[in-house]
Motif scaffolding. Structure first.
Motif, mmCIF file in Angstrom:
data_model
loop_
_atom_site.group_PDB
_atom_site.id
_atom_site.type_symbol
_atom_site.label_atom_id
_atom_site.label_comp_id
_atom_site.label_asym_id
_atom_site.label_seq_id
_atom_site.Cartn_x
_atom_site.Cartn_y
_atom_site.Cartn_z
ATOM 1 N N VAL A 93 0.827 -1.201 -0.108
ATOM 2 C CA VAL A 93 0.291 -0.099 -0.141
ATOM 3 C C VAL A 93 1.321 1.154 -0.484
ATOM 4 C CG1 VAL A 93 -1.620 1.176 1.174
ATOM 5 C CG2 VAL A 93 -1.771 -1.587 1.242
ATOM 6 N N VAL A 94 0.851 1.780 -1.199
ATOM 7 C CA VAL A 94 2.082 2.914 -0.816
ATOM 8 C C VAL A 94 1.346 4.458 -0.014
ATOM 9 C CG1 VAL A 94 3.361 2.368 -3.243
ATOM 10 C CG2 VAL A 94 1.481 3.482 -3.352
ATOM 11 N N GLY A 95 0.015 4.290 -0.653
ATOM 12 C CA GLY A 95 -0.297 5.577 -0.281
ATOM 13 C C GLY A 95 -1.778 5.808 0.371
ATOM 14 N N ALA A 96 -2.527 6.995 1.469
ATOM 15 C CA ALA A 96 -3.483 6.079 1.297
ATOM 16 C C ALA A 96 -4.385 7.622 1.536
ATOM 17 C CB ALA A 96 -4.106 5.648 2.939
ATOM 18 N N ILE A 97 -6.005 7.811 0.837
ATOM 19 C CA ILE A 97 -6.833 9.133 1.256
ATOM 20 C C ILE A 97 -7.492 9.223 2.541
ATOM 21 C CG2 ILE A 97 -7.906 10.464 -0.131
ATOM 22 C CD1 ILE A 97 -7.495 8.701 -2.728
ATOM 23 N N THR A 130 0.553 11.763 9.980
ATOM 24 C CA THR A 130 2.130 10.472 11.005
ATOM 25 C C THR A 130 2.168 8.597 11.722
ATOM 26 O OG1 THR A 130 1.877 12.840 11.962
ATOM 27 C CG2 THR A 130 3.956 10.549 13.074
ATOM 28 N N TYR A 131 0.954 8.525 11.540
ATOM 29 C CA TYR A 131 0.947 7.329 11.811
ATOM 30 C C TYR A 131 1.249 7.001 10.968
ATOM 31 C CZ TYR A 131 -0.833 2.300 12.947
ATOM 32 O OH TYR A 131 -0.995 0.916 13.156
ATOM 33 N N MET A 132 0.642 7.089 9.887
ATOM 34 C CA MET A 132 0.267 6.461 7.959
ATOM 35 C C MET A 132 1.583 5.849 7.811
ATOM 36 S SD MET A 132 -2.392 5.169 6.416
ATOM 37 C CE MET A 132 -4.436 5.315 7.285
ATOM 38 N N TRP A 133 2.575 7.742 8.042
ATOM 39 C CA TRP A 133 3.837 7.031 7.020
ATOM 40 C C TRP A 133 4.796 6.551 7.874
ATOM 41 C CZ3 TRP A 133 6.198 6.939 3.037
ATOM 42 C CH2 TRP A 133 7.939 6.988 2.651
#
Length: 297
Positions: free
Chosen positions: A69-73, A90-93
């Motif tokens: 999963v390279v990104g999340a909107i 912050t959590y996502m990255w």
């Protein structure tokens, strides 16, 4: 300037972008598909708590990492909340290696010339400033094309790029999303007009302006290949648009260089009633199938 490590991850395209940005209008449907009926909550506050719990559960699943999963909107309210004690972006990255994006549009205007442009966004600059502070990499905004109407499609694309340049001014990378409705009879003709308008706008960008495109899976395989290869485009992602996950994956695998950005197809088969093991197993299988289709092209 956009984060270079995040830009490199998006450009490499080894995975897909998860769309976790259902807005107020589409949240009840998303919850219903997740096994939570409308009589299970009262009022918007409870509804948003439940959808955030669903998104948090997805983001914390073992398979939900930057490996596939390279990104999340994210929805604006999701950006403002926390997952596991950290601000969501912050959590996502930091914890998952997933590049965070923010949905910025305020919905669609009434249909005119076969299309729906975006409603005005008077608070966009303030929202972009908040997004930058929150560690967001880019944005997403959606228009809809319901007919092969040249005047309408030109207006949609012109508005998308006008707002996109405003977003670029904040150091963010805009995902430009002119969705072609999958059920229209003249879908292929609409896609021909859309390709020409997107190409003209991209050719007019300066060397320091970079965008992403989110497009309906086309009728003709590789219809948008010239956009995938365009120097002003970081990535071209596909929306599932109401296709089943199986059909969306099949179509996606026929389009070289396009990766997925699925919402409904990502959450298909998940439910609030599942045990963590069952939930995590389902999401792992889903993530793998969308990942394989994304890298197959």
């Amino acid at each position: 300037m956009p984060n270079q490590a995040q830009m490199d991850k998006i450009k490499a395209g080894q995975g897909f972008i998860a769309a976790l940005d259902q807005s107020g209008g589409s949240t009840p449907k998303a919850l219903r598909l997740y096994g939570i009926e409308e009589d299970a909550y009262s009022g918007d506050a409870e509804m948003y708590d439940l959808i955030h719990a669903m998104r948090s559960r997805i983001a914390q699943a073992p398979a939900f990492t930057g490996e596939k999963v390279v990104g999340a909107i994210l929805f604006e309210m999701t950006m403002d909340r926390q997952i596991d004690g950290k601000p969501t972006a912050t959590y996502m990255w930091d914890e998952r290696g997933v590049v965070p994006f923010l949905k910025v549009d305020k919905g669609l205007a009434d249909e005119e010339n076969g299309v729906q442009v975006m409603k005005p966004m008077p608070e966009l600059d303030a929202l972009c400033e908040r997004a930058v502070k929150a560690g967001v990499f880019g944005t997403k905004m959606r228009s809809v094309i319901n007919a092969a109407n040249a005047e309408g499609i030109k207006a949609v694309v012109a508005q998308q790029f006008e707002v996109g340049k405003q977003i670029i001014g904040h150091g963010l990378v805009p995902i430009i999303e002119p969705e072609v409705t999958i059920s229209i009879a003249d879908k292929a003709a609409a896609e021909d007009i859309l390709l020409a308008e997107l190409t003209a706008q991209l050719d007019a960008l300066s060397d320091n302006q970079t965008v992403m495109l989110k497009l309906t899976l086309p009728e003709a395989a590789n219809h948008y290949k010239s956009l995938v290869d365009h120097p002003r485009v970081a990535s071209v992602v596909a929306l599932s648009g109401g296709y089943s996950r199986e059909e969306a994956n099949t179509r996606l695998s026929q389009n070289t260089g396009m990766i997925a950005s699925f919402s409904r197809a990502l959450t298909e088969g998940l439910s609030a009633q599942q045990s963590d093991d069952a939930f995590n197993g389902t999401i792992a299988d889903t993530i793998d199938s969308i990942y394989q289709a994304s890298i197959a092209g």
